[in-house]
Structure formats: structure tokens, C-alpha cells
Scaffold this motif. Sequence first.
Motif, mmCIF file in Angstrom:
data_model
loop_
_atom_site.group_PDB
_atom_site.id
_atom_site.type_symbol
_atom_site.label_atom_id
_atom_site.label_comp_id
_atom_site.label_asym_id
_atom_site.label_seq_id
_atom_site.Cartn_x
_atom_site.Cartn_y
_atom_site.Cartn_z
ATOM 1 N N MET A 1 -9.463 -1.792 6.721
ATOM 2 C CA MET A 1 -8.903 -0.451 6.515
ATOM 3 C C MET A 1 -7.987 -0.449 5.311
ATOM 4 O O MET A 1 -7.089 -1.266 5.209
ATOM 5 C CB MET A 1 -8.118 -0.056 7.757
ATOM 6 C CG MET A 1 -8.733 1.102 8.460
ATOM 7 S SD MET A 1 -7.697 1.550 9.837
ATOM 8 C CE MET A 1 -8.242 0.360 11.024
ATOM 9 N N LYS A 2 -8.185 0.479 4.420
ATOM 10 C CA LYS A 2 -7.353 0.501 3.214
ATOM 11 C C LYS A 2 -6.085 1.300 3.482
ATOM 12 O O LYS A 2 -5.916 2.405 2.996
ATOM 13 C CB LYS A 2 -8.140 1.128 2.064
ATOM 14 C CG LYS A 2 -9.292 0.267 1.612
ATOM 15 C CD LYS A 2 -9.684 0.652 0.228
ATOM 16 C CE LYS A 2 -11.146 0.998 0.156
ATOM 17 N NZ LYS A 2 -11.478 1.733 -1.037
ATOM 18 N N LEU A 3 -5.244 0.711 4.274
ATOM 19 C CA LEU A 3 -4.068 1.462 4.695
ATOM 20 C C LEU A 3 -3.082 1.667 3.550
ATOM 21 O O LEU A 3 -2.509 2.713 3.399
ATOM 22 C CB LEU A 3 -3.379 0.731 5.844
ATOM 23 C CG LEU A 3 -4.229 0.681 7.095
ATOM 24 C CD1 LEU A 3 -3.523 -0.113 8.160
ATOM 25 C CD2 LEU A 3 -4.535 2.079 7.590
ATOM 26 N N ARG A 4 -2.925 0.645 2.753
ATOM 27 C CA ARG A 4 -1.865 0.676 1.740
ATOM 28 C C ARG A 4 -2.062 1.803 0.743
ATOM 29 O O ARG A 4 -1.120 2.328 0.197
ATOM 30 C CB ARG A 4 -1.848 -0.640 0.968
ATOM 31 C CG ARG A 4 -1.414 -1.776 1.830
ATOM 32 C CD ARG A 4 -0.677 -2.740 1.012
ATOM 33 N NE ARG A 4 0.340 -2.066 0.237
ATOM 34 C CZ ARG A 4 1.373 -2.686 -0.263
ATOM 35 N NH1 ARG A 4 1.528 -3.949 -0.064
ATOM 36 N NH2 ARG A 4 2.269 -2.049 -0.979
ATOM 37 N N GLU A 5 -3.343 2.128 0.535
ATOM 38 C CA GLU A 5 -3.572 3.149 -0.474
ATOM 39 C C GLU A 5 -3.123 4.525 -0.002
ATOM 40 O O GLU A 5 -2.970 5.432 -0.797
ATOM 41 C CB GLU A 5 -5.047 3.213 -0.830
ATOM 42 C CG GLU A 5 -5.433 2.071 -1.739
ATOM 43 C CD GLU A 5 -6.904 2.037 -1.980
ATOM 44 O OE1 GLU A 5 -7.385 0.965 -2.367
ATOM 45 O OE2 GLU A 5 -7.564 3.058 -1.757
ATOM 46 N N GLY A 6 -2.911 4.633 1.295
ATOM 47 C CA GLY A 6 -2.592 5.933 1.877
ATOM 48 C C GLY A 6 -1.522 6.694 1.133
ATOM 49 O O GLY A 6 -1.791 7.702 0.500
ATOM 50 N N ASN A 7 -0.333 6.179 1.192
ATOM 51 C CA ASN A 7 0.747 6.897 0.538
ATOM 52 C C ASN A 7 0.966 6.352 -0.860
ATOM 53 O O ASN A 7 1.975 6.611 -1.478
ATOM 54 C CB ASN A 7 2.030 6.775 1.356
ATOM 55 C CG ASN A 7 1.902 7.527 2.654
ATOM 56 O OD1 ASN A 7 0.896 8.206 2.867
ATOM 57 N ND2 ASN A 7 2.885 7.410 3.507
ATOM 58 N N HIS A 9 -0.092 6.908 -3.867
ATOM 59 C CA HIS A 9 0.208 7.631 -5.094
ATOM 60 C C HIS A 9 1.584 8.252 -5.069
ATOM 61 O O HIS A 9 2.072 8.703 -6.064
ATOM 62 C CB HIS A 9 -0.873 8.652 -5.441
ATOM 63 C CG HIS A 9 -1.312 9.516 -4.317
ATOM 64 N ND1 HIS A 9 -2.486 9.298 -3.663
ATOM 65 C CD2 HIS A 9 -0.724 10.554 -3.734
ATOM 66 C CE1 HIS A 9 -2.606 10.205 -2.726
ATOM 67 N NE2 HIS A 9 -1.558 10.985 -2.737
ATOM 68 N N ARG A 10 2.242 8.280 -3.908
ATOM 69 C CA ARG A 10 3.603 8.796 -3.901
ATOM 70 C C ARG A 10 4.571 7.779 -4.487
ATOM 71 O O ARG A 10 5.653 8.119 -4.913
ATOM 72 C CB ARG A 10 4.041 9.059 -2.472
ATOM 73 C CG ARG A 10 3.530 10.338 -1.915
ATOM 74 C CD ARG A 10 4.380 10.596 -0.735
ATOM 75 N NE ARG A 10 3.741 11.465 0.199
ATOM 76 C CZ ARG A 10 4.029 11.421 1.487
ATOM 77 N NH1 ARG A 10 4.874 10.528 1.951
ATOM 78 N NH2 ARG A 10 3.466 12.245 2.303
ATOM 79 N N ARG A 11 4.194 6.505 -4.436
ATOM 80 C CA ARG A 11 5.153 5.519 -4.907
ATOM 81 C C ARG A 11 4.968 5.228 -6.378
ATOM 82 O O ARG A 11 5.675 4.445 -6.956
ATOM 83 C CB ARG A 11 5.036 4.242 -4.099
ATOM 84 C CG ARG A 11 3.631 3.709 -4.122
ATOM 85 C CD ARG A 11 3.432 2.495 -3.295
ATOM 86 N NE ARG A 11 4.643 2.033 -2.648
ATOM 87 C CZ ARG A 11 4.706 0.884 -1.999
ATOM 88 N NH1 ARG A 11 3.644 0.127 -1.942
ATOM 89 N NH2 ARG A 11 5.794 0.494 -1.417
ATOM 90 N N PRO A 13 5.786 6.777 -9.172
ATOM 91 C CA PRO A 13 6.885 6.894 -10.138
ATOM 92 C C PRO A 13 7.745 5.642 -10.279
ATOM 93 O O PRO A 13 8.031 5.207 -11.385
ATOM 94 C CB PRO A 13 7.705 8.046 -9.560
ATOM 95 C CG PRO A 13 6.770 8.820 -8.742
ATOM 96 C CD PRO A 13 5.746 7.884 -8.234
ATOM 97 N N MET A 14 8.128 5.052 -9.142
ATOM 98 C CA MET A 14 8.979 3.857 -9.191
ATOM 99 C C MET A 14 8.274 2.731 -9.938
ATOM 100 O O MET A 14 8.847 2.075 -10.792
ATOM 101 C CB MET A 14 9.290 3.378 -7.774
ATOM 102 C CG MET A 14 10.181 4.330 -7.027
ATOM 103 S SD MET A 14 11.902 4.156 -7.495
ATOM 104 C CE MET A 14 12.658 5.237 -6.332
ATOM 105 N N LEU A 17 7.978 3.482 -13.588
ATOM 106 C CA LEU A 17 9.266 3.273 -14.250
ATOM 107 C C LEU A 17 9.424 1.809 -14.628
ATOM 108 O O LEU A 17 9.739 1.462 -15.757
ATOM 109 C CB LEU A 17 10.378 3.709 -13.297
ATOM 110 C CG LEU A 17 11.783 3.696 -13.859
ATOM 111 C CD1 LEU A 17 11.885 4.765 -14.924
ATOM 112 C CD2 LEU A 17 12.779 3.977 -12.757
ATOM 113 N N ALA A 18 9.137 0.954 -13.643
ATOM 114 C CA ALA A 18 9.268 -0.469 -13.879
ATOM 115 C C ALA A 18 8.295 -0.916 -14.962
ATOM 116 O O ALA A 18 8.637 -1.691 -15.860
ATOM 117 C CB ALA A 18 9.006 -1.225 -12.591
ATOM 118 N N LEU A 19 7.070 -0.374 -14.900
ATOM 119 C CA LEU A 19 6.051 -0.757 -15.873
ATOM 120 C C LEU A 19 6.460 -0.348 -17.282
ATOM 121 O O LEU A 19 6.372 -1.129 -18.223
ATOM 122 C CB LEU A 19 4.731 -0.069 -15.519
ATOM 123 C CG LEU A 19 3.790 -0.933 -14.696
ATOM 124 C CD1 LEU A 19 2.565 -0.133 -14.300
ATOM 125 C CD2 LEU A 19 3.364 -2.156 -15.508
#
Lengths: 448, 315
Positions: A1-7, A9-11, A13-14, A17-19
Amino acid sequence: MKLREGNGHRRLPMLMLALIAAIGLVAAACSSTTPKSTASTATISTSTKGSITFWTWVKDMDKEVALFNKKYPNIKVNVVNAGQGSDEYKKLQTALKAGKGAPDVAQIEYQYVPTFTITNSLLDLAPYGASALQAKFVDWAWGQVAKDGKVFAIPQDTGPMGMLYRQDLFDKYGIAVPKTWDEFAAAAKTLHDKDPKVYLTDLPPNEPGAYVGLEWQAGARPFDVQKTDTVGVSLNDTAAKKVSAYWSGLVKDGTVATDPDFTDAWYQGLASGKYATWLTAAWGPLFLQGTAKATAGKWRVAPLPQWSAGEQAAGNWGGSTTAVTKQTKQPAAAAAFAMFLNSDPQSAALLNTDQSLFPATKALLNDPTFLGQKLDFYGGQTVNQTFADVSSTVVTSFQWSPFQDYVFSEFNDTVGAAFTKKGDLDAALDSWQGAVVKYAKEQGFTVP
Amino acid sequence: MASSADTLVTAPPAALPRRRKGPRRKARRGRAGYLFVAPFLLFFAAAFIAPLAYAAYTSLFRTRLVGGTVFAGLQNYREVLHDQAFRDGVLRMARFLVTQVPIMLVLAVAFALAIDSGRLWGPRFVRLSIFLPYAVPSAVAALMWGYLYGPSFGPITQLADNLGVTAPNLLSGGWMLPSIANIVTWEFVGYNMIIFYAVLRAIPAELYEAAAVDGAGPVRVAVHIKLPALRPALGLTAIFSIIGTFQLFTEPSIMHTVAPNVINRSYTPSLYAYNLAFTDQRLNYAAALSFAMGAVIVIVTAAFVLVFSRRRARS
């Protein structure tokens, strides 16, 4: 299950920024070269060679570029739209900080020129002959780009403020064109009492440029920059308080609207007759003509109402300059372009006729064809004449801060927010002042 | 109640087949393993660890317009702790968390149970329709809802006008947070539903048979078999939602364009970090603030896991 991809795109920006920060580091490490000394390359001739990039959000500059290439056939100009206003500045500042990726030439509004000179990012154009152009431009515009014998940008267009109004609505509700702000306030009440769905004007809470333009007219001087490390901040001076007390009254009575401008609701408001006037700059008439076609013939133009009868003062809102960044590898070619684009009579005329920009050159502002142009949208009025007259009444000594992005962004959260909440403008002005002073000190400035 | 779904969060290590012990063998096994994950590790280090380390490094400095860059130690962090705008943003997100997340997860569970019940007409269509908003980029979703919410000419207002009632201004200060919560719920309810639905499909048929033999009706089955099976997945989705909530960015930044004076520059911590970095040019402070935000997320998540697993142990 690709759970991590769920939210995921909300993360973004952070992470971004680092990139971006990381890219900045790498880029800074790779390129610490500064452009060569300008003295040896200060000569511009028609055989000057080069390829330059120009960031602007003014559309379809092809004709001006072609004109430029007639005189300088060996300079290739790549025109790039990197976003309008703040969007472009964010990219520009990031690229300047990174040490590469900035264009040779960029469009910068007057109020942001000091923001870029404080970081030493703009090339002094005086060695390339820019000082000789001073007489060509209106004084107050030149005053915004030149300092201590240095010329950091060439004026492109200006935005002296005036008032566009709906003659049909004025007739319908029996209102005379207000000559003073007192008359304006009375008219606002009359109009709104007669029809609660109509407002004499909209005071956009998200448009610090327009609001500061109104303060400018009243004699406010928010910034005083004499030395590079000292900045006087008086966003709540007597004149500013006079303006805020005035608008506070209208906003609290609900006789003017406080809708954000350049939004769908605002466009519809202009087209549907919700606002009977638009307090705008000289670039406004042609803009309105394009966006509210259905109201053709109903609009007229007049100078801004005055603080005391018989007075003639105006502020400015917007207008841009063309600047050369220090990252350029071809300073001579870039300077040649910046100067030609705005000072060549043909090119300057094109900017007006094709791009609807209001001129910054004296020649054009005195040109009978330009002044005599009758616009059907405004019932055949000579709109240019009105604004040209206004242009000569713009008060010259007006300065911007070297961190205008912050100042305007903070405006939205203090003064603008107070408009929206119909709250206390006076207190909001003080907190705007407080925030800006704090920021200036944090940035190492002396604030007297 | 043990079900296969339990493995989602806390799978007790299954008894592995015994292997011949020996240091040499262990070492070789280790090496081969790293070789397999090397491409990932490389990318992980370049795209995640390195930027993070650099951000941590920059957060210790302060670059000023006058005076250049100076070492600031933990000064930036100290300032973050006293930053009212940051606190307001975190509290706003906390309010969002305790209202939006439960509503979204309850809805998702309800939809999953409904589809799994087999009593719906066209379950595939329903499942896809609920899931579809997740496929819409969040920027597009926010733009679309921003238009729907429009106070003077938006469809919601017009509908209310036609019905003779006054719709509230959904873009005003008081309504903005619920309005955004609605967008986020719309976007993510289908995604969470799919997770729950997958868990429900994985429940062994024997359990249902046993329940049927014991005479349990559909409601009993739902309460005593399906819901307990969903528990671990619920914990997992809640954790993702906590992280997602505190990092809310796209929706408020798009809503800023339609309500510029309601969404201020520090409406959410992420938005604040963005504005600090790119409007104020205070990259160092933005980096420190981002780390502080990370700490908040870790703490809240850890607290949640602690409470959640304790409850679980008790039940």
C-alpha cells in the motif's frame, strides 16, 4: 500500500524549501565570480555583440525588440515572462542569492528598486551613458531610479493616480464629480443611502500600492533613506493618520466596499456597476477598457479628489523600470537594451500604443497625438491629457524602503486586515509601523 | 481480536525459519542487502539527508541586509519559541486537527463499511466517485472551491439567494478554517476510504462464517468484526492526517488569492516559513521555524501513538 504518498503533496513546501536552500549552497559554491570591472566595457556601439535575457511581465515585446535589433543587430534578446510583480521578485532574489540564474535585464517596479540596490544587485548604468537620459524622463520618476550620480534603472512607465467614474450612475443618483475628499465622503453616503447595493468606490485591502499612493497624495513620507544603513520609518506620520482616519469613517459606515481587487468578484463588481468609481493609476483606463467591455461609454475620468479645494496634488501607483542585474556577463549589451527600450522615441511610443503603458518620457507626455487621443470607452474624453496633467503634479520627493516586499506583505495583515474587519485603522497603522521597525532593526538597519 | 489487518501497524515478528548461525554468513547477508538498497540510500541521502543537514546548518546563522551573515547559535530557535505568529499558526492547525480529522476519518469509515456491505447499487462507481477528488491536484481543488465559495457571485451564494436565505460569507475570517477543512476532507476522504476498504476486504471469510453460525446480523458483524479490524488502519491514517494537517500549505496559499486579508502571512506554519524565506528573505529563520514545526509534529504524533496504543492495550 502506498500510504506515504497520501498526504505527500502537502509536505512539499518544507521539502522544497530545504531543496532550494541546498541548491543555493551548491550554486553559491560554484560561482563566486563577479562581473568584470565596468570601466573597460563601458562603451556601447551599434556593433556591440551579445545575447541577453530579459525578464518582464509586459506582454508581446517583439516589436520593441525588433526595433532594438535594427540599431544593434548583434545583440540577441530573449524575453522571458517570469511572473508578475512579487512572483518575479521572489525568483529574482533567489537567483541573485544563488549567484547564478538571474537574467541580464529585469523589469522592476519603482517601489522595489531600493530592495534590489541594498543587496548590491543592480548595475550602475551611469558609466554606460544613462545619466545623459535624465532630461528625457519626468522628474519624479527619475528621482526614483537615480541617486548620488548613480543610475540603477531606467523608467519604463508610470502610474500617476486619478479617478475613473461611472457618469451614468452619477447622473442616476444625482451626484456631482467630487473635487475634494469631503465631497467624496458625502457622495459616498448619498449614493449608498439611495442604493445599498452600490458603493462609490472599493478600497482594496490587499493593494498597499494603491493605498500608499493615496497617502503619497496627502503628503505622507513613509521612508527616509539618507545612508544605506539607516532608514527612517514613519508609516504612521500625521499625513498617514489623516488618510487612515478619513477611510476609517467610510469603511465603518459601510459606504465604501472593501473587496480585494483583481479577483473574480472585483472584476464582476466593476462590470456590474457595484462600484461607481475606481481610484486608479494612469495604466488603469486601458486596463478597464479591456476587462469591462459591456460598460463602454459609461466611464469618465477626473483627477483624484483633493484634501483642500483648489489644490492639485497626486500620488503614484505602480509603473515599472528596466534594470540590469550585476550577474550579467554582458553589461554593455544589457545596458544598451535597458536604455534603448525606454528612451528611444519609437520604442517608448510602442510601449504606450501596443502595451497600454502610461509613458515616463517627457516627449511623449507632450506629444499632441498622444494627448489628443479620444477614447470612446470614456465617452470620447482625452484621457491621456488628464493623466498627463496629473503626472506633473506628482510630488517628487518620495522614497521607498530597501525591504518593500516585507512592508507590503505586512500591510495586508495589519492595515488591510483592519479594512476587512471594519476595525480600527489608526491602531492598525501603528502595528504596521511597529512590525516594520522591528524588521528593519533585525536586518541591521539603524532606525532613527 | 487478532486479524490479518493487525500486521499493518504492530506486526509481532513472525517466527523465522532457523538459520545456521555464524558471523561470516551474517556479514555477507548484510553486504548484499545494502547493495540492494544502495540506489535508494543514495537518493535518500542526496534528496533528504543533505538538504536537511544544510537547513539545520543555516538555521544557526543570521543573514542581514546590513552587516552580512553572522553566527547566531540557537538565537533563531529562541526567537521561534516566542514568535506569536508561529504559535497562532500552530494553534490554528491544532483546532483544524481536532475537528477536521475525526470528521474525515468517520466519513471514510462509513463509506468503506457501506461499500463493503455489498448493499450498494454500483459499488465500483460509488468507490471511484468518492476516490476521484484525491486525483485532483490540491491547487486545482482549492481554486475550484474558492470559486464555489465566492461571496458575491459564487454558486453557493446564488443558490442561497434563489432559496431566499442568506448564505454566510464562506471566505470571511470566521468561516475560512471550516471552508478549508471542507476542501481537505473532500480531497482526502476517498483516499482514507480506500485504505479502510482494503483492510475490510482482507478480513478472512472464516470470521464471517463463524459470525453467521453464531447468528450475528450485519450490524453485529460491523461492530464486532469490521470495526476492530479497522483499528490499526485508523491509527495509521490518523498519524498521516496529523502530519498532513500541520503541514497544510497549498489550500491556504491558494485561498490567499481570493481572500488576501483573511489568510495572513502566517496562517499556517508552512505558509509562514514560505513567506519568511521568500518574501522577507529570512532563510535562516525560516529554517529554524521549519525544524520547530518538525518537532511539534513529532511530539503530537508521539503523544497520539502513546495514547492510542495504551487504549488498545487496555481493550
